[in-house]
Design an enzyme around this catalytic site. Structure first.
Site, PDB file in Angstrom:
ATOM      1  N   ARG A   1      11.766  64.068  63.409  1.00  0.00           N
ATOM      2  CA  ARG A   1      12.560  63.281  62.456  1.00  0.00           C
ATOM      3  C   ARG A   1      13.869  62.812  63.100  1.00  0.00           C
ATOM      4  NH1 ARG A   1      10.244  61.363  57.803  1.00  0.00           N
ATOM      5  NH2 ARG A   1      12.303  61.377  56.857  1.00  0.00           N
TER       6      ARG A   1
ATOM      7  N   THR B   1      15.105  56.025  57.954  1.00  0.00           N
ATOM      8  CA  THR B   1      14.028  55.127  57.509  1.00  0.00           C
ATOM      9  C   THR B   1      14.367  53.659  57.756  1.00  0.00           C
ATOM     10  OG1 THR B   1      13.516  56.730  55.782  1.00  0.00           O
ATOM     11  CG2 THR B   1      12.587  54.519  55.523  1.00  0.00           C
TER      12      THR B   1
ATOM     13  N   GLU C   1      -0.772  66.449  55.962  1.00  0.00           N
ATOM     14  CA  GLU C   1      -1.009  65.165  56.632  1.00  0.00           C
ATOM     15  C   GLU C   1      -1.889  65.328  57.869  1.00  0.00           C
ATOM     16  OE1 GLU C   1       3.245  63.230  55.155  1.00  0.00           O
ATOM     17  OE2 GLU C   1       2.855  63.463  57.304  1.00  0.00           O
TER      18      GLU C   1
ATOM     19  N   ARG D   1      13.979  54.324  65.950  1.00  0.00           N
ATOM     20  CA  ARG D   1      14.221  53.211  65.031  1.00  0.00           C
ATOM     21  C   ARG D   1      15.543  52.518  65.328  1.00  0.00           C
ATOM     22  NH1 ARG D   1      12.205  56.653  59.763  1.00  0.00           N
ATOM     23  NH2 ARG D   1      10.038  55.927  59.652  1.00  0.00           N
TER      24      ARG D   1
ATOM     25  N   TYR E   1       0.261  58.381  51.536  1.00  0.00           N
ATOM     26  CA  TYR E   1       1.538  58.007  50.911  1.00  0.00           C
ATOM     27  C   TYR E   1       1.565  58.312  49.414  1.00  0.00           C
ATOM     28  CZ  TYR E   1       3.403  55.721  55.123  1.00  0.00           C
ATOM     29  OH  TYR E   1       3.919  55.469  56.366  1.00  0.00           O
TER      30      TYR E   1
ATOM     31  N   PHE F   1       7.878  49.712  46.321  1.00  0.00           N
ATOM     32  CA  PHE F   1       7.366  49.193  47.593  1.00  0.00           C
ATOM     33  C   PHE F   1       5.975  49.733  47.948  1.00  0.00           C
ATOM     34  CE2 PHE F   1      10.165  52.848  48.515  1.00  0.00           C
ATOM     35  CZ  PHE F   1       9.296  53.682  49.216  1.00  0.00           C
TER      36      PHE F   1
END
Ligand code: IDP
Ligand code: MG
Length: 141
Positions: free
Chosen positions: A85, A91, A126, A102, A49, A57
């Site tokens: 995605r 998000t 990643e 989500r 990250y 955050f």
């Protein structure tokens, strides 16, 4: 064909949603070419990250992602980055439309079930954080 990194986050593992999430991604035609269950340590979370280092955050995010086991996967397929995605949704689960992971399975912006790389470049970086070349299979098995 593209390869992308997916993480099934600690909230999804706790809620027993790993199978559902994997199933939705496989159903889109994405092939699992690498997979492992692990608990991220602080160093790995900071690297994964890193782009969010200055966000308010960030500390909460690192605490959460290291709070329990996750499943890391490499998925391969046509337009894998974009397909993943779209399948994830926005998000913030409250803004993610029905039909997305989500949007359907809920949570909140800090506990949103899944990570998917946001570009081909981040996918390459990643994937390499979680898997060595010999742990990744060719998709034609
Ligand atoms: P993404 O996971 O949809 O790509 P990013 O903007 O890359 O979203 O943020 C990475 C992660 O940081 C999110 O999945 C979420 O867990 C967390 N996050 C993002 N924005 C917030 C926020 O405003 N508050 C708390 N956590 C956040
Ligand atoms: Mg992101």
């Amino acid at each position: 064909m593209e390869r992308s990194l997916v993480l099934i986050k600690p909230d999804a593992m706790r809620r027993g949603l790993a199978g559902e999430i994997i199933s939705r991604l496989e159903s889109k035609g994405l092939k699992i070419v690498a997979m492992k269950m692990l608990r991220m340590d602080n160093a790995l979370a900071q690297r994964h990250y890193a782009v969010h280092k200055n966000k308010p955050f960030f500390d909460e995010l690192v605490d959460f992602i290291t709070s329990g086991p996750i499943i890391a996967m490499v998925l391969q397929g046509d337009n894998a980055v974009k397909v993943i995605r779209q399948t994830m949704g926005e998000t913030d689960p409250a803004k993610a439309p029905p039909g997305t992971i989500r949007g359907d399975l809920g949570g909140d912006v800090s506990h949103n079930l899944i990570h998917g790389s946001d570009s081909l470049e981040s996918a390459e970086n990643e994937v390499a954080l979680f898997f060595s070349a010999k742990e990744i299979f060719a998709p034609d098995y």
